[in-house]
Design a protein around this motif. Sequence first.
Motif, short mmCIF file in Angstrom:
data_model
loop_
_atom_site.label_atom_id
_atom_site.label_comp_id
_atom_site.label_asym_id
_atom_site.label_seq_id
_atom_site.Cartn_x
_atom_site.Cartn_y
_atom_site.Cartn_z
N SER A 20 2.83 95.48 91.44
CA SER A 20 2.31 94.11 91.36
C SER A 20 3.35 93.10 91.86
O SER A 20 2.99 91.99 92.28
CB SER A 20 1.91 93.77 89.93
OG SER A 20 3.03 93.93 89.06
N SER A 21 4.64 93.45 91.81
CA SER A 21 5.68 92.54 92.28
C SER A 21 6.05 92.78 93.75
O SER A 21 6.82 92.01 94.33
CB SER A 21 6.94 92.70 91.41
OG SER A 21 7.49 93.99 91.57
N TYR A 22 5.48 93.82 94.35
CA TYR A 22 5.76 94.13 95.75
C TYR A 22 4.90 93.22 96.65
O TYR A 22 3.77 92.87 96.30
CB TYR A 22 5.41 95.58 96.06
CG TYR A 22 6.62 96.48 96.22
CD1 TYR A 22 7.37 96.84 95.11
CD2 TYR A 22 7.00 96.95 97.47
CE1 TYR A 22 8.47 97.67 95.24
CE2 TYR A 22 8.09 97.78 97.60
CZ TYR A 22 8.84 98.13 96.49
OH TYR A 22 9.94 98.92 96.62
N ASP A 23 5.46 92.91 97.79
CA ASP A 23 4.65 92.23 98.81
C ASP A 23 3.53 93.18 99.22
O ASP A 23 3.74 94.38 99.38
CB ASP A 23 5.54 91.91 100.02
CG ASP A 23 4.83 91.03 101.05
OD1 ASP A 23 3.75 91.43 101.52
OD2 ASP A 23 5.37 89.96 101.36
N LYS A 24 2.33 92.64 99.38
CA LYS A 24 1.18 93.51 99.67
C LYS A 24 1.32 94.26 100.99
O LYS A 24 0.62 95.25 101.22
CB LYS A 24 -0.11 92.69 99.66
CG LYS A 24 -0.14 91.60 100.74
CD LYS A 24 -1.45 90.83 100.66
CE LYS A 24 -1.51 89.73 101.73
NZ LYS A 24 -2.80 88.98 101.66
N ASP A 25 2.23 93.79 101.84
CA ASP A 25 2.45 94.48 103.11
C ASP A 25 3.59 95.48 103.03
O ASP A 25 3.95 96.09 104.04
CB ASP A 25 2.74 93.45 104.21
CG ASP A 25 1.56 92.53 104.48
OD1 ASP A 25 0.42 93.00 104.33
OD2 ASP A 25 1.80 91.35 104.78
N LYS A 26 4.16 95.62 101.86
CA LYS A 26 5.31 96.51 101.70
C LYS A 26 5.01 97.55 100.62
O LYS A 26 4.74 97.20 99.47
CB LYS A 26 6.56 95.73 101.31
CG LYS A 26 6.96 94.67 102.32
CD LYS A 26 8.14 93.84 101.81
CE LYS A 26 8.49 92.76 102.83
NZ LYS A 26 9.60 91.89 102.34
N ASP A 27 5.05 98.77 100.99
CA ASP A 27 4.80 99.85 100.04
C ASP A 27 6.12 100.37 99.48
O ASP A 27 7.12 100.48 100.22
CB ASP A 27 4.06 101.01 100.70
CG ASP A 27 2.66 100.61 101.13
OD1 ASP A 27 2.04 99.77 100.44
OD2 ASP A 27 2.20 101.11 102.18
N PRO A 28 6.17 100.73 98.23
CA PRO A 28 7.39 101.31 97.65
C PRO A 28 7.59 102.73 98.16
O PRO A 28 6.64 103.38 98.63
CB PRO A 28 7.11 101.30 96.14
CG PRO A 28 5.64 101.40 96.04
CD PRO A 28 5.09 100.63 97.21
N PRO A 29 8.80 103.21 98.11
CA PRO A 29 9.06 104.59 98.56
C PRO A 29 8.37 105.60 97.62
O PRO A 29 8.14 105.32 96.44
CB PRO A 29 10.58 104.71 98.47
CG PRO A 29 10.98 103.70 97.46
CD PRO A 29 10.03 102.56 97.61
N VAL A 30 8.08 106.74 98.14
CA VAL A 30 7.46 107.79 97.31
C VAL A 30 8.52 108.38 96.37
O VAL A 30 9.73 108.33 96.65
CB VAL A 30 6.85 108.90 98.20
CG1 VAL A 30 5.70 108.34 99.02
CG2 VAL A 30 7.91 109.52 99.09
N LEU A 31 8.06 108.95 95.29
CA LEU A 31 9.00 109.43 94.26
C LEU A 31 9.85 110.60 94.72
O LEU A 31 10.96 110.79 94.23
CB LEU A 31 8.23 109.81 92.99
CG LEU A 31 7.84 108.64 92.09
CD1 LEU A 31 7.10 109.15 90.86
CD2 LEU A 31 9.07 107.84 91.67
N THR A 32 9.35 111.40 95.66
CA THR A 32 10.18 112.52 96.14
C THR A 32 11.43 111.99 96.84
O THR A 32 12.52 112.56 96.70
CB THR A 32 9.38 113.41 97.10
OG1 THR A 32 8.78 112.61 98.12
CG2 THR A 32 8.30 114.17 96.33
N ASP A 33 11.28 110.88 97.60
CA ASP A 33 12.45 110.26 98.24
C ASP A 33 13.39 109.66 97.19
O ASP A 33 14.62 109.83 97.28
CB ASP A 33 12.01 109.17 99.23
CG ASP A 33 11.35 109.74 100.47
OD1 ASP A 33 11.55 110.95 100.75
OD2 ASP A 33 10.64 108.99 101.17
N VAL A 34 12.83 108.96 96.22
CA VAL A 34 13.64 108.35 95.16
C VAL A 34 14.42 109.42 94.41
O VAL A 34 15.62 109.23 94.10
CB VAL A 34 12.75 107.55 94.19
CG1 VAL A 34 13.55 107.09 92.97
CG2 VAL A 34 12.14 106.35 94.91
#
Length: 294
Positions: free
Chosen positions: A263-277
């Motif tokens: 909800s705090s991310y810009d709608k054009d920006k996706d967070p990294p996937v958990l496998t990368d994290v």
Amino acid sequence: MSTPPQPPQPADQPTPQPGQPAPQPAVPPQPTAYPYPNPQSPPAGNFYAQPTMVGQPAPPQAGMPGNPYAQPPQYGPVPGPPSGGGGGAGRAVLWLAVGAVVASAAWAAGVFLIGGKGDSADLRGYSAPSNMCSGADYSSFKDEYPESDSSPTHNSLKDEALDESYCSLSLKKTGSTYGDAYLSIQVDLHKKTDPGPEFTAAWKNYGDSHTGYDVSTVKGIGDEAYLVSQDTSSGSSSGSHYATLAVRDGWVTYTMSYSAYLSSYDKDKDPPVLTDVSDWLKTDTKATMEQLKD
């Protein structure tokens, strides 16, 4: 068997006849400053005590009720005073014997109460920095979050029982004003108690006490490590991504946690996937734990 000692004769006992040896009075009990019962002269009413024959050494005494210094028979019987006229020498022998027994008991008690070197804290050269934000490596996150946090939060603790250092900072994508994700890092040096059993119980079984989390064992970091993760986004623009890597190395524990709220991310920006994290957490944890060693 020798006969028990006879009590002293009364004052009107018969006068010995010429040529006959005068009868010898019985030797009264010897006084002593030793505050606990003499193993040869048990107090009245002690039904554990056995009669002692004059001229013979006292039998080994089992620990008498109420006597904290009583020792098992392997120390041997404590010699009693001589049968006549040598009370001082007898008491000296008794004091030496009792002193040796008490010293042995005190030494043994000290070993059990204080413990040996095997009980000392197993810190393996780690230290807790005063500023964990500058003492930790989180460079694996820089490609995804290149903007630096201008005011990260950190605190530390130095105590006889525990050294601790903590950092909390925001992770920002390029152009972000506010944090897109958050990272927290903490190291604890347990100097009085072994954290192993409780650490294992808390992290290995995290999924049992917290619904919806995945727990996996991580090899090659410390003595034991667990990765705890959760994805509640389900491909939508709401929910969160969460991952923590918890490590124990000897009596040192370390955690590195990532969280991102969609909800705090810009709608054009996706967070990294958990496998990368998860991979970033493992890489940076290894690097940080090496840096924390003296």
